[in-house]
Design a protein around this motif. Structure first.
Motif, PDB file in Angstrom:
ATOM      1  N   THR A 133      -9.353  -5.207  -6.422  1.00 44.97           N
ATOM      2  CA  THR A 133      -8.316  -5.974  -6.831  1.00 44.97           C
ATOM      3  C   THR A 133      -7.706  -7.225  -5.889  1.00 44.97           C
ATOM      4  O   THR A 133      -6.654  -7.613  -6.399  1.00 44.97           O
ATOM      5  CB  THR A 133      -7.192  -4.984  -6.953  1.00 44.97           C
ATOM      6  N   TYR A 137     -10.599 -12.334  -5.349  1.00 45.69           N
ATOM      7  CA  TYR A 137      -9.956 -13.824  -5.851  1.00 45.69           C
ATOM      8  C   TYR A 137     -10.011 -14.714  -4.787  1.00 45.69           C
ATOM      9  O   TYR A 137      -9.412 -15.931  -5.119  1.00 45.69           O
ATOM     10  CB  TYR A 137      -8.587 -13.233  -6.121  1.00 45.69           C
ATOM     11  N   ALA A 255       0.334  -5.697  -3.367  1.00 45.65           N
ATOM     12  CA  ALA A 255       0.887  -5.538  -4.839  1.00 45.65           C
ATOM     13  C   ALA A 255       1.635  -4.158  -4.771  1.00 45.65           C
ATOM     14  O   ALA A 255       2.529  -4.092  -5.759  1.00 45.65           O
ATOM     15  CB  ALA A 255      -0.037  -5.874  -5.635  1.00 45.65           C
ATOM     16  N   GLU A 256       0.983  -3.175  -4.332  1.00 47.96           N
ATOM     17  CA  GLU A 256       1.648  -1.879  -4.560  1.00 47.96           C
ATOM     18  C   GLU A 256       2.911  -1.593  -3.841  1.00 47.96           C
ATOM     19  O   GLU A 256       3.321  -0.417  -3.950  1.00 47.96           O
ATOM     20  CB  GLU A 256       0.626  -0.604  -4.648  1.00 47.96           C
TER      21      GLU A 256
ATOM     22  N   ARG B  14       5.684   6.492 -11.752  1.00 48.70           N
ATOM     23  CA  ARG B  14       5.263   5.439 -10.901  1.00 48.70           C
ATOM     24  C   ARG B  14       3.941   4.836 -11.465  1.00 48.70           C
ATOM     25  O   ARG B  14       2.891   5.572 -11.672  1.00 48.70           O
ATOM     26  CB  ARG B  14       5.202   5.848  -9.529  1.00 48.70           C
ATOM     27  N   TYR B  17      -1.946   0.566  -9.394  1.00 46.89           N
ATOM     28  CA  TYR B  17      -3.152  -0.155  -9.824  1.00 46.89           C
ATOM     29  C   TYR B  17      -3.505  -0.830  -8.343  1.00 46.89           C
ATOM     30  O   TYR B  17      -2.629  -1.495  -7.896  1.00 46.89           O
ATOM     31  CB  TYR B  17      -3.024  -1.332 -10.469  1.00 46.89           C
ATOM     32  N   PRO B  18      -4.761  -0.424  -7.697  1.00 46.95           N
ATOM     33  CA  PRO B  18      -5.886   0.324  -8.691  1.00 46.95           C
ATOM     34  C   PRO B  18      -5.470   1.621  -8.481  1.00 46.95           C
ATOM     35  O   PRO B  18      -4.379   2.424  -8.154  1.00 46.95           O
ATOM     36  CB  PRO B  18      -6.758   0.200  -7.612  1.00 46.95           C
ATOM     37  N   HIS B  20      -5.375   5.891  -7.925  1.00 49.94           N
ATOM     38  CA  HIS B  20      -5.409   6.610  -6.640  1.00 49.94           C
ATOM     39  C   HIS B  20      -5.722   8.097  -7.445  1.00 49.94           C
ATOM     40  O   HIS B  20      -5.386   8.259  -8.508  1.00 49.94           O
ATOM     41  CB  HIS B  20      -3.952   6.526  -6.333  1.00 49.94           C
ATOM     42  N   LEU B  24       1.477   8.015  -5.374  1.00 54.71           N
ATOM     43  CA  LEU B  24       2.012   7.452  -4.102  1.00 54.71           C
ATOM     44  C   LEU B  24       3.262   8.074  -3.679  1.00 54.71           C
ATOM     45  O   LEU B  24       3.689   8.095  -2.656  1.00 54.71           O
ATOM     46  CB  LEU B  24       2.159   6.104  -3.902  1.00 54.71           C
ATOM     47  N   THR B  25       4.082   8.403  -4.884  1.00 56.41           N
ATOM     48  CA  THR B  25       5.435   8.747  -4.676  1.00 56.41           C
ATOM     49  C   THR B  25       5.534  10.420  -4.826  1.00 56.41           C
ATOM     50  O   THR B  25       6.164  10.948  -3.838  1.00 56.41           O
ATOM     51  CB  THR B  25       6.384   8.343  -6.035  1.00 56.41           C
ATOM     52  N   LYS B  72       1.516  -4.387 -11.432  1.00 52.35           N
ATOM     53  CA  LYS B  72       1.594  -5.262 -10.511  1.00 52.35           C
ATOM     54  C   LYS B  72       0.120  -5.557  -9.984  1.00 52.35           C
ATOM     55  O   LYS B  72      -0.719  -4.748  -9.639  1.00 52.35           O
ATOM     56  CB  LYS B  72       2.496  -4.983  -9.187  1.00 52.35           C
ATOM     57  N   ALA B  73      -0.241  -6.859  -9.965  1.00 53.45           N
ATOM     58  CA  ALA B  73      -1.792  -7.337  -9.620  1.00 53.45           C
ATOM     59  C   ALA B  73      -1.707  -8.643  -9.035  1.00 53.45           C
ATOM     60  O   ALA B  73      -0.727  -9.328  -9.090  1.00 53.45           O
ATOM     61  CB  ALA B  73      -2.443  -7.096 -10.781  1.00 53.45           C
ATOM     62  N   MET B  74      -2.797  -8.813  -8.086  1.00 51.64           N
ATOM     63  CA  MET B  74      -2.973  -9.981  -7.637  1.00 51.64           C
ATOM     64  C   MET B  74      -3.822 -11.001  -8.386  1.00 51.64           C
ATOM     65  O   MET B  74      -4.636 -10.017  -9.174  1.00 51.64           O
ATOM     66  CB  MET B  74      -3.717  -9.788  -6.223  1.00 51.64           C
TER      67      MET B  74
END
Lengths: 395, 115
Positions: A133, A137, A255-256, B14, B17-18, B20, B24-25, B72-74
Motif C-alpha cells: 500500500t 507508489y 494513512a492508518e 474502524r 487498510y491494509p 490486520h 487496531l482499536t 484511507k490510502a496512499m
C-alpha cells in the motif's frame, strides 16, 4: 534487574568510506570501544545493521564480526529494526546485562550506503514502507517526511525559517565534530533568502528542501556495557549509567494513523524511559534527537516533553536548543550533519551522549556540567522508536 | 473500486487498510470486507524530486486520501509540475499503472484533479 553502565565507546568518522567494507567499519568502531573500556573479552555482541543483506548481499554479519574481532565463542546476534536498529541493539544489550545473563556486552552498529547510487540507496530505505500500500507508489522516507511536515506546519505553525535554523545549527555543530559527514556551515542567506538559494537548496520532498535532509552515509559506532557493580574491576573509565530506556511502535502505514501529526511511539518510548529513570524532561542536560529531517527535531522535542506542542520551533528561533541554551539538542550535528548510516545512528547517539556525560569533548562542543542525556532513535516513519535516558556515573 | 479491499471491524466499525488480523482499536477479529467508492479528499501530499530506483520521472506527486466511506490510502497524484494542489481538495480515484517492473505494469491508486 541490575543497573547497567556504559564503560567504553568508539566511533569512526562518518561519510563516504570507499576503502572499508561494512565489517571493516564495524570492527574499527568495536576495537575503539574495547580499547576505551580496557576489556579484551565479551560475553555477547549485538550488531545493528539494516542493509547488509540488501546492499552488500552479506548476511549473518554478527557472526562475521565476532570472528573478525577474535571474540569467539561470544554469543552474537544481528538486530535489524530499520533506522532504529542501533537503538534496538543497545536496548537488547542493556536487557542482557540487566537480566544477569551476560556481564560484558559489545553493541556495534554500522551501515555502508554510499557504495550504491542515491537512486538505489533511496529505494533501499523505502523498503521499510508497506510493500503493497506504500512502496509501489515510489514513496520515499523524505516523501513521508514531506507529507508529515505539510500537516505539522498547518497544525502547529511551524515555518520554513524554523526548519532552516535547525539545519544551520546542526551543520554549524557538525563542522566542529571530526566524526561528522557534513563539515560545512551554511547560512540563512545561502539556503533561504538569496536568489541563489533556489539552486543551493532546491525542493526535495515538498515542503522540505535539500538542506532539510540528512545525508546518506557510511559509518559505525560501538559501546561496551557491563553491570554497574562491576565497573571498578573492569575499567578505569567514569561509567555512564543507563538510567532508563523505552521502546514503542505505531501503525506501519501513515494513512492508518488517526492523527498523522501525533508521533505516539515517540511519546510512549520517552515516557517509558523517563519513568524507568525516575526523571523528568527538564532534568536532561543534552539530547540527541533523530533529525533525519529537520521537522523531526521540532516534532520529537515536543513529543518527548521538552517543549509544548507548537513551541519547539519557537525554541529553535530563540536559541534554546543551541549549545549554551536551555537544552542543547544535537550538539554532535545530529543526523543532519554527523550523517545517518542507518544501523549506526542509534549507537552513535549513545556514544555522543557518553562523551558528553564523561565531559571529554572539546569546549566548543561540550555541554558544560552535563549530568543527564536523552536520545530518540526513530525507526520507519515513527512506527518503531527507541529512547534512552543516560546519567553521568561516579568513579 | 473493487481492486482495493479494506476491512471494517464488525465490533467497533474502524476501517483498516491494509489488512490486520485484529482490530487496531478494539482487538476484535471479525471484519466486513469493503471497497472504497467515489471521489476522494486529499489529506496530505508531497512532490518528491529524488526518486527511488525504478522511477525515471523527474518528480512524483504522492498523497494520502480518504474515500467517502472512510477508507484511507496512499496513491500517486497525476498532476503537472506546479499544480495547485491543496489539502482538502477533491480528487478522482482510478486504478492505473503506477510503475513498471520487468517491463510489466504495476497497478495502483492514481489520483486526478477534477475538471
Amino acid at each position: 534487574m541490575r543497573d547497567v553502565a556504559i564503560i567504553g565507546v568508539g566511533m569512526i568518522p562518518f561519510g563516504r568510506r570507499d576503502e572499508d567494507t561494512l565489517v571493516d567499519m564495524l570492527a574499527y568502531a568495536s576495537m575503539k570501544a574495547l580499547d576505551d573500556a580496557g576489556v579484551d573479552a565479551v560475553d555477547a555482541l549485538y550488531v545493528a545493521n539494516m542493509g547488509g543483506g540488501v546492499i552488500q548481499r552479506q548476511t549473518a554479519i554478527a557472526s562475521a564480526l565476532v570472528d573478525r574481532l577474535s571474540l569467539l565463542p561470544a554469543a552474537a546476534d544481528l538486530v535489524e529494526n530499520g533506522p532504529a536498529s542501533g537503538g534496538s541493539a543497545v536496548k537488547n544489550g542493556v536487557l542482557a546485562v540487566a537480566s544477569g545473563y551476560y556481564d560484558v556486552v559489545l553493541v556495534a552498529g554500522g551501515e555502508k550506503m554510499r557504495e550504491v547510487t542515491g537512486w538505489r540507496a533511496t529505494d533501499f530505505v523505502a523498503t521499510l514502507t508497506h510493500p503493497e500500500t506504500e512502496y509501489p507508489y515510489g514513496i520515499t522516507l523524505p516523501g513521508m517526511a514531506g507529507m508529515f511536515t505539510r500537516l505539522y506546519m498547518e497544525k502547529y505553525g511551524v515555518t520554513r525559517e524554523m526548519l532552516v535554523q535547525i539545519a544551520i545549527k546542526n551543520q554549524t555543530m557538525g563542522a566542529l565534530n571530526p566524526y561528522a559527514h557534513v563539515e560545512m556551515m551554511i547560512t540563512k542567506e545561502g539556503v533561504m533568502d538569496s536568489p541563489h538559494s533556489v539552486v543551493n537548496n532546491p525542493p526535495a520532498a515538498t515542503p522540505l528542501h535539500l538542506y532539510d535532509m540528512c545525508p546518506v552515509s557510511d559509518g559505525a559506532a560501538a559501546v561496551i556495557l557491563c553491570p554497574l557493580n562491576r565497573v571498578k574491576e573492569l575499567t578505569k573509565n567514569l561509567p555512564v549509567v543507563v538510567a532508563g530506556f523505552g521502546q514503542a511502535t505505531d501503525t506501519h502505514t501513515l494513512a492508518e494513523r488517526e492523527d498523522p501529526t501525533d508521533l505516539k511511539a515517540v511519546t510512549l518510548a520517552a515516557q517509558q524511559a523517563f519513568e524507568r529513570a525516575k526523571m523528568k524532561p527538564e532534568e536532561i542536560s543534552v539530547a540527541e534527537l533523530h533529525d533525519a529531517f529537520t521537522i523531526l527535531e521540532i516534532a520529537e522535542s515536543e513529543h518527548v516533553g521538552f517543549f509544548k506542542k507548537g513551541e519547539g520551533g519557537k525554541a529553535v528561533l530563540e536559541g534554546k536548543t543551541r549549545l549554551g541554551g536551555q537544552l542543547p539538542i544535537n550538539v554532535s550535528g545530529g543526523l543532519k550533519a554527523r550523517g545517518h548510516p542507518v544501523g549506526a545512528t542509534g549507537v552513535a547517539q549513545i556514544v555522543e551522549l557518553t562523551w558528553q556525560l564523561r565531559h571529554e569533548l572539546p569546549k566548543e562542543r561540550q555541554v558544560k556540567g552535563a549530568k543527564a542525556g536523552f536520545s530518540i532513535n526513530f525507526g520507519g516513519f515513527g512506527n518503531n522508536v527507541v529512547a534512552f535516558v543516560l546519567k553521568r556515573g561516579e568513579k | 473500486m473493487k481492486e482495493i479491499t479494506a476491512y471494517k471491524c464488525k465490533k467497533c466499525g474502524r476501517i483498516h487498510y491494509p489488512k490486520h488480523e485484529r482490530c487496531l482499536t478494539c482487538k476484535h477479529r471479525e471484519f466486513e470486507p469493503i471497497h472504497p467508492e467515489g471521489n476522494v479528499k486529499l489529506l496530505t501530499f508531497t512532490q518528491i524530486f529524488n526518486l527511488p530506483w525504478g522511477f525515471d520521472e523527474r518528480f512524483l506527486y504522492i498523497g494520502v486520501v480518504q474515500f467517502a466511506n472512510g477508507v484511507k490510502a496512499m496513491g500517486q497524484i497525476d498532476a503537472p509540475d506546479g499544480a495547485d494542489l491543496r489539502l482538502g481538495m477533491t480528487l478522482k480515484a482510478e486504478w492505473e499503472p503506477v510503475r513498471t517492473v520487468f517491463d510489466e505494469p504495476v497497478y495502483g491508486l492514481k489520483l486526478k484533479p477534477l475538471g
